[in-house]
Each structure stands twice: as structure tokens, then as C-alpha cells.
Design an enzyme around this catalytic site. Structure first.
Site, PDB file in Angstrom:
ATOM      1  N   HIS A  86       0.844  -1.192   0.000  1.00  0.00           N
ATOM      2  CA  HIS A  86       0.000   0.000   0.000  1.00  0.00           C
ATOM      3  C   HIS A  86       0.873   1.234   0.000  1.00  0.00           C
ATOM      4  CE1 HIS A  86      -4.210   1.236   0.602  1.00  0.00           C
ATOM      5  NE2 HIS A  86      -3.659   2.366   0.999  1.00  0.00           N
ATOM      6  N   ARG A 172     -12.921  12.729   4.097  1.00  0.00           N
ATOM      7  CA  ARG A 172     -11.636  13.441   4.236  1.00  0.00           C
ATOM      8  C   ARG A 172     -11.234  14.095   2.928  1.00  0.00           C
ATOM      9  NH1 ARG A 172      -7.870   8.974   5.496  1.00  0.00           N
ATOM     10  NH2 ARG A 172      -6.231  10.542   5.569  1.00  0.00           N
TER      11      ARG A 172
HETATM   12  N1  URA Z   1      -4.029   5.864   1.464  1.00  0.00           N
HETATM   13  C1  URA Z   1      -5.041   5.420   2.227  1.00  0.00           C
HETATM   14  O1  URA Z   1      -5.525   4.291   2.065  1.00  0.00           O
HETATM   15  N2  URA Z   1      -5.507   6.227   3.176  1.00  0.00           N
HETATM   16  C2  URA Z   1      -5.010   7.458   3.407  1.00  0.00           C
HETATM   17  O2  URA Z   1      -5.477   8.130   4.287  1.00  0.00           O
HETATM   18  C3  URA Z   1      -3.964   7.921   2.600  1.00  0.00           C
HETATM   19  C4  URA Z   1      -3.493   7.095   1.624  1.00  0.00           C
END
Ligand code: URA
Length: 441
Positions: A86, A172
Site C-alpha cells: 500500500h 476526508r
Molecule cells: N491511502 C489510504 O488508504 N488512506 C489514506 O489516508 C492515505 C493514503
């Protein structure tokens, strides 16, 4: 308990208890009409967290509550090692599109849960939508079965996996509350916990194109995620990597898919290929599939040159309903109507000294590649292709980038923004290192 009191407590810098965090996440998950946590209250609370932060206990509780807002997968029936990676978000970051088929081709099953664009950064799930028919909305049963069958799956958030993150993430994105270490850590780690993999590589971006602009902040984020992983029994390896300038040469959904496919065909641009291979070799070493990073790189190189990584990508696209003919015919993906060159000012030889990833993202957004509201549609065709990166030698009057636009007005605005993103030097400039630090197991 009342949400208004929790917002006030966080605004005043108080730490939440585990029960308070659970109350907030239960509220996020409750049907809107009778939820004790309204959308407007959630956004106020997110802003309070951005300002006041959270300690490690709160961050781990938040991560755990978000992970448990849906199913937490047990993938042990697939094999002893299941990989996932990720990125914390950047500009031109299409690493997953190469990493997943490449590592799956190396025999490490990949169960990848990805996100959509966030703030100025692009999202893997949005990029994959450039491939006609590609479905990342996989129910859990299909997600697991596909990893069993072909060794790879890339899914977006559904109501089944970390759905609380899905809701908070979208909120967000449109309330300017992305840039917060505990919120990013909980968002990333909740998805990693829910998706069930046990060999997790985190790519923590740092620089102008990232949410963490300094190396210190990125290192801090990496350490928080490593600690949260440790507390929740999900050890991770994290690399802090350069995101001062965009990754690779292409920025924009279709353009990035093309660059990823070219990389799988052996034509990847150096910085992007270096990063993907370094993270991949680290995963192979952790999986015990090679003695060290050098041998890992060699394995990955062979998988590219033999065409096995590209074959795995084809399998993945077909398994998820996509039109795999895009691999040989890029025009099947959304394509911008016009192109404009961005020209290097002045004359004579110079070197690119600075390339501002944030401005390149802004240029793409001006052309419709990003969202301003939660449900905005995005333009998958537009974007920027960079012919020069930091350290490239170029002559005044030459084209340094091409803007792909769908209309002249936004295209010309984007050209002006891209031109401002570059700064030049008369002296030779070194190419920056891609990997800056490593944290965790
Ligand atoms: N990637 C995610 O999955 N969440 C975040 O808050 C930022 C990047």
C-alpha cells in the site's frame, strides 16, 4: 455519549478512550437517519484530529475499530504467505498495477485492497476504471476465490471490507482532512488488516507530491504504522520513498495504465521501475523466495522479459471482467481529444533541477482528473506525460512535457501550471534516490 462532546474534547487536545473511538466508528456505520454521528459532526471531528493529533493508543483503537467495521478476512486457506502493498498516496503512483501481477507471477499470492483518489493524489481503483469493464467491486467470496484461482485480485472498498474507512476516506477527501498521521495510518492499516494478507509492504511517500512533505514526517508516519501493525498483530515493512516529483513519466488515469503496461512489457521508466522492483524484491526476500534483494531483482527481471508478468496482468484483467485487448490496443481506453506541448524557456543546454509533483497534480485536476465533491465523476483520459524529470538534460525551446486535454481552455491552463512546476539549472543536477529509508520487519 454525545458526538458534540467528543468533538470538543478533541478540539481541546484531549485523548479519546477506546469506548469513545468505538462510539464514533459505530456511529459512522449506523444508518444516517438515526446515527448519533452526523456527517457534519464527523467532518468537524476529522478537522479536530488534524489539528490535535492522536496518540498511539488512540490510533491503534481507531485502526482496529475501522478494520472491524466489516469482515476481517482469514486467507490462511490460500497459503502460508499472502502479499499486499500500500502506498500512502502520490502523483503518478501506478506501482500497484505492476507490483501485483509481477509478484503474483513470482508465486506470491497478492490480495490487494486499494482506494480511490484522495486529495491531490490518484487512486488505483479509479485508474483501473480506464480499462473497459474492469470491476474492482468484488464481493469477499469472489476476492478470495480469485486469489486462490489466479494468485491475484485488486478490490476496492465494499461494504464488506473496512467500510468505515470507505466512508471516512470519502469525507476526508472533500473536507481537507487528509493530511494527518493518525488518520492516514488508521486508514491504511485498517484496510490491510481487513484484507487478511500477512506479508505487507508499505510505501510511505515523502515530498511535494505526497501528504507528508518532509522526510521526518514520512518517517514518523512509517513508524506509527509499523507500531500499530505490531500492536494489532500485523507486522509490516515500510519504505520511505521519494515523491518530490511524480513517479514515472505519466500522470492521469489512462496514461498511467499505459505506463504500467509498458513497464510489464519491459519498457518502464527508470525511477518507477526501480521503486517497483525494490519493493518487489523486498517482498520476495520476506517470503523466503530469494536470498536477498539482488537475487529478488533478477527474479523480477526474468518475469518481465519472459512475458510472465504481463500474462498475469492479462489474467487479472480478464478475471475482473476487463477488456484485456487494452494490453495491445491502448486506444480502447478513454483517450484525450488534444495534446499541448510544454516548452523549456530560453535557449541552450540546462538540467531539470526541480519538478513540483503537487503542481502536476493540480494541472490534472484543472482538466477534470480529480474530485471536488464526494460523488464527482472524473475524467480518465486527461493527464500529463513528463519527458524530463529531475536530472534530465534538455535544451531551451524543446518540449519538456505533453498535456493531454479534452478541451482547449483547460488544456492551456494546465500547460501554464506544468510550466511553473519545472525549474532549471545551468549546472548538472543529480537524479534523486527513490528509496530514502526503511522501517519495520
Ligand atoms: N491511502 C489510504 O488508504 N488512506 C489514506 O489516508 C492515505 C493514503
Amino acid at each position: 455519549m454525545r458526538m458534540v462532546d467528543l468533538i470538543a474534547a478533541k478540539r481541546n487536545g484531549k485523548a479519546h478512550t477506546k469506548e469513545e473511538i468505538n462510539f464514533i466508528i459505530d456511529g459512522v456505520m449506523a444508518p444516517a437517519v438515526n446515527s448519533p454521528v452526523k456527517d457534519y459532526q464527523l467532518s468537524a471531528w476529522l478537522m479536530a484530529v488534524c489539528w490535535q493529533g492522536m496518540n498511539l493508543d488512540e490510533t491503534a483503537w481507531l485502526t482496529d475499530a475501522m478494520a472491524r467495521s466489516g469482515q476481517v478476512l482469514d486467507l490462511s486457506s490460500i497459503g502460508p504467505m499472502i502479499g499486499d502493498k500500500h502506498s500512502t498516496g502520490g502523483v503518478g503512483d501506478k506501482t500497484t498495477l505492476v507490483f501485483v501481477p509481477l509478484l503474483a507471477a513470482a508465486g506470491l499470492p497478492m490480495a490487494k485492497l486499494s482506494g480511490r483518489g484522495l486529495g491531490h493524489t490518484g487512486g488505483t481503483i479509479d485508474k483501473l476504471e480506464a480499462i473497459p469493464g474492469f470491476n474492482s467491486n468484488l464481493p469477499v467470496g469472489k476476492f478470495i476465490q480469485q486469489v486462490k484461482d489466479i494468485g491475484a485480485a485488486i478490490a476496492g472498498q465494499t461494504t464488506e471490507l473496512a467500510p468505515a474507512d470507505g466512508k471516512i476516506y470519502a469525507m476526508r477527501d472533500v473536507t481537507s482532512t487528509v493530511q494527518s498521521i493518525p488518520l492516514i495510518a488508521a486508514s491504511v492499516m485498517s484496510k490491510k488488516i481487513a484484507a487478511g494478507a500477512n506479508l505487507i509492504i508499505l510505501d510511505v511517500k515523502c515530498g511535494r507530491g505526497a501528504f507528508m512533505e518532509t522526510q521526518e514526517a514520512a518517517l514518523n508516519l512509517a513508524e506509527v504504522m509499523a507500531e500499530v501493525g505490531k500492536r494489532l498483530n500485523k507486522p509490516v515493512s515500510a519504505c520511505v520513498t521519494d515523491m518530490e516529483q511524480p513517479l514515472g513519466r505519466a500522470v492521469g488515469h489512462t496514461l498511467e495504465v499505459i505506463e504500467a503496461l509498458e513497464t510489464l512489457k519491459g519498457n518502464g521508466p527508470p525511477g518507477f521501475k526501480d521503486l517497483t522492483f525494490s519493493l518487489g524484491a523486498l517482498a520476495l526476500a520476506r517470503a523466503g523466495k530469494c536470498q536477498g534483494v539482488f537475487e529478488g531483482m533478477k527474479i523480477l527481471d526474468d518475469l518481465i522479459s519472459s512475458g510472465k508478468a504481463l500474462d498475469k496482468m492479462r489474467e487479472l484483467i480478464i478475471a475482473q471482467g476487463g477488456d484485456a485487448r487494452v494490453i495491445d490496443d491502448y486506444s480502447l481506453m478513454p483517450t484525450a481529444k488534444m495534446q499541448f506541448d510544454v516548452v523549456v524557456p530560453g535557449s541552450g543546454q540546462k538540467w531539470v533541477e526541480h519538478l513540483d509533483g503537487r503542481l502536476i497534480a493540480e494541472a490534472c485536476k484543472v482538466m477534470g482528473a480529480g474530485r471536488s465533491k464526494k460523488d464527482d465523476a472524473i475524467n480518465l483520459a486527461v493527464g500529463v506525460v513528463l519527458k524530463g524529470k529531475i536530472g534530465t538534460m534538455i535544451e531551451g525551446g524543446q518540449s519538456i512535457a505533453t498535456v493531454h486535454a479534452d478541451d482547449e481552455i483547460s488544456g492551456k491552463k494546465a500547460v501554464d501550471i506544468v510550466a511553473k512546476a519545472f525549474k532549471y539549472s545551468d549546472m548538472q543536477v543529480a537524479v534523486p534516490a527513490v528509496i530514502k529509508a526503511r522501517v519495520g520487519s
